[in-house]
Design a protein around this motif. Structure first.
Motif, PDB file in Angstrom:
ATOM      1  N   UNK A  90      47.057  57.323  53.729  1.00 52.96           N
ATOM      2  CA  UNK A  90      45.883  57.173  52.865  1.00 52.96           C
ATOM      3  C   UNK A  90      46.188  56.431  51.568  1.00 52.96           C
ATOM      4  N   UNK A  91      46.916  55.328  51.705  1.00 51.48           N
ATOM      5  CA  UNK A  91      47.223  54.458  50.572  1.00 51.48           C
ATOM      6  C   UNK A  91      46.496  53.133  50.783  1.00 51.48           C
ATOM      7  N   UNK A  92      45.527  52.817  49.940  1.00 55.93           N
ATOM      8  CA  UNK A  92      44.823  51.553  50.097  1.00 55.93           C
ATOM      9  C   UNK A  92      45.708  50.359  49.734  1.00 55.93           C
ATOM     10  N   UNK A  93      45.597  49.318  50.547  1.00 53.19           N
ATOM     11  CA  UNK A  93      46.296  48.067  50.280  1.00 53.19           C
ATOM     12  C   UNK A  93      45.244  46.969  50.168  1.00 53.19           C
ATOM     13  N   UNK A  94      45.279  46.267  49.041  1.00 49.62           N
ATOM     14  CA  UNK A  94      44.321  45.198  48.774  1.00 49.62           C
ATOM     15  C   UNK A  94      45.031  43.852  48.758  1.00 49.62           C
ATOM     16  N   UNK A  95      44.248  42.826  49.001  1.00 50.42           N
ATOM     17  CA  UNK A  95      44.739  41.459  48.977  1.00 50.42           C
ATOM     18  C   UNK A  95      43.927  40.664  47.961  1.00 50.42           C
ATOM     19  N   UNK A  96      44.579  39.651  47.395  1.00 51.40           N
ATOM     20  CA  UNK A  96      43.905  38.746  46.469  1.00 51.40           C
ATOM     21  C   UNK A  96      44.382  37.326  46.723  1.00 51.40           C
ATOM     22  N   UNK A  97      43.489  36.378  46.557  1.00 53.17           N
ATOM     23  CA  UNK A  97      43.868  34.965  46.691  1.00 53.17           C
ATOM     24  C   UNK A  97      44.466  34.429  45.392  1.00 53.17           C
ATOM     25  N   UNK A  98      44.334  35.187  44.312  1.00 49.50           N
ATOM     26  CA  UNK A  98      44.862  34.746  43.024  1.00 49.50           C
ATOM     27  C   UNK A  98      46.378  34.853  42.976  1.00 49.50           C
ATOM     28  N   UNK A  99      46.971  34.134  42.046  1.00 42.67           N
ATOM     29  CA  UNK A  99      48.397  34.286  41.791  1.00 42.67           C
ATOM     30  C   UNK A  99      48.614  35.618  41.067  1.00 42.67           C
ATOM     31  N   UNK A 100      49.841  36.061  41.047  1.00 41.03           N
ATOM     32  CA  UNK A 100      50.166  37.289  40.320  1.00 41.03           C
ATOM     33  C   UNK A 100      49.775  37.138  38.859  1.00 41.03           C
ATOM     34  N   UNK A 101      50.111  36.008  38.276  1.00 40.21           N
ATOM     35  CA  UNK A 101      49.811  35.731  36.863  1.00 40.21           C
ATOM     36  C   UNK A 101      48.316  35.861  36.581  1.00 40.21           C
ATOM     37  N   UNK A 102      47.496  35.196  37.388  1.00 36.81           N
ATOM     38  CA  UNK A 102      46.047  35.222  37.173  1.00 36.81           C
ATOM     39  C   UNK A 102      45.487  36.637  37.353  1.00 36.81           C
ATOM     40  N   UNK A 103      45.892  37.278  38.426  1.00 40.36           N
ATOM     41  CA  UNK A 103      45.367  38.601  38.747  1.00 40.36           C
ATOM     42  C   UNK A 103      45.740  39.630  37.689  1.00 40.36           C
ATOM     43  N   UNK A 104      47.003  39.659  37.314  1.00 35.15           N
ATOM     44  CA  UNK A 104      47.466  40.633  36.332  1.00 35.15           C
ATOM     45  C   UNK A 104      46.819  40.373  34.969  1.00 35.15           C
ATOM     46  N   UNK A 105      46.671  39.103  34.595  1.00 37.35           N
ATOM     47  CA  UNK A 105      46.011  38.776  33.337  1.00 37.35           C
ATOM     48  C   UNK A 105      44.584  39.294  33.288  1.00 37.35           C
ATOM     49  N   UNK A 106      43.857  39.084  34.370  1.00 38.30           N
ATOM     50  CA  UNK A 106      42.471  39.551  34.438  1.00 38.30           C
ATOM     51  C   UNK A 106      42.389  41.070  34.325  1.00 38.30           C
ATOM     52  N   UNK A 107      43.190  41.749  35.127  1.00 31.89           N
ATOM     53  CA  UNK A 107      43.137  43.215  35.149  1.00 31.89           C
ATOM     54  C   UNK A 107      43.601  43.785  33.810  1.00 31.89           C
ATOM     55  N   UNK A 108      44.620  43.192  33.224  1.00 30.36           N
ATOM     56  CA  UNK A 108      45.096  43.653  31.928  1.00 30.36           C
ATOM     57  C   UNK A 108      43.969  43.584  30.889  1.00 30.36           C
ATOM     58  N   UNK A 109      43.258  42.480  30.852  1.00 27.69           N
ATOM     59  CA  UNK A 109      42.131  42.340  29.923  1.00 27.69           C
ATOM     60  C   UNK A 109      41.067  43.398  30.188  1.00 27.69           C
ATOM     61  N   UNK A 110      40.774  43.640  31.437  1.00 26.59           N
ATOM     62  CA  UNK A 110      39.752  44.633  31.774  1.00 26.59           C
ATOM     63  C   UNK A 110      40.167  46.041  31.360  1.00 26.59           C
ATOM     64  N   UNK A 111      41.436  46.373  31.568  1.00 26.00           N
ATOM     65  CA  UNK A 111      41.919  47.703  31.199  1.00 26.00           C
ATOM     66  C   UNK A 111      41.978  47.907  29.695  1.00 26.00           C
ATOM     67  N   UNK A 112      42.111  46.812  28.944  1.00 29.11           N
ATOM     68  CA  UNK A 112      42.293  46.911  27.496  1.00 29.11           C
ATOM     69  C   UNK A 112      41.096  46.429  26.678  1.00 29.11           C
ATOM     70  N   UNK A 113      39.947  46.304  27.323  1.00 26.06           N
ATOM     71  CA  UNK A 113      38.759  45.857  26.586  1.00 26.06           C
ATOM     72  C   UNK A 113      37.863  47.030  26.232  1.00 26.06           C
TER      73      UNK A 113
END
Length: 113
Positions: A90-113
């Motif tokens: 029961x561990x979800x695994x997700x995929x993204x077409x973004x690079x690690x840099x792009x994805x982490x940057x986006x999520x970081x902003x969302x978590x810290x806004x």
């Protein structure tokens, strides 16, 4: 922030059996590494695990550290046996077409806004 919000805002694609996952955990931070030893040493419960690794050890570490989910960027192909094992655990695994840099940057902003 709830995992479902991160998934929706970042167009993450659930790769394993979505019918099995009823929880919507809070994500408080990110663990971004391709070294499993680093994830084991520094990871913490509730983190979102972002890695390009797609093998059984990723799942083992995610379960050990009680990560909220695994996210694999760059559209890396995820082996079927890993997805089946993740379903059992029961561990979800997700995929993204973004690079690690792009994805982490986006999520970081969302978590810290």
């Amino acid at each position: 922030m709830k995992l479902s919000q991160i998934v929706e805002r970042n167009n993450l694609i659930l790769k394993n059996d979505h019918e099995r996952f009823h929880e919507d955990p809070d994500v408080n931070s990110l663990m971004v590494t391709d070294l499993m030893s680093h994830a084991m040493a520094k990871g913490d419960c509730g983190m979102l695990f972002v890695t390009i690794q797609a093998h059984r050890n990723v799942l083992a570490v995610a379960l050990l550290k009680e990560f909220a989910a695994i996210v694999i960027p760059y559209d890396v192909v995820i082996p079927e046996n890993l997805l089946l094992e993740a379903n059992k655990r029961e561990m979800p695994i997700y995929s993204s077409s973004l690079s690690t840099y792009e994805l982490v940057g986006q999520i970081y902003e969302q978590l810290n806004s």
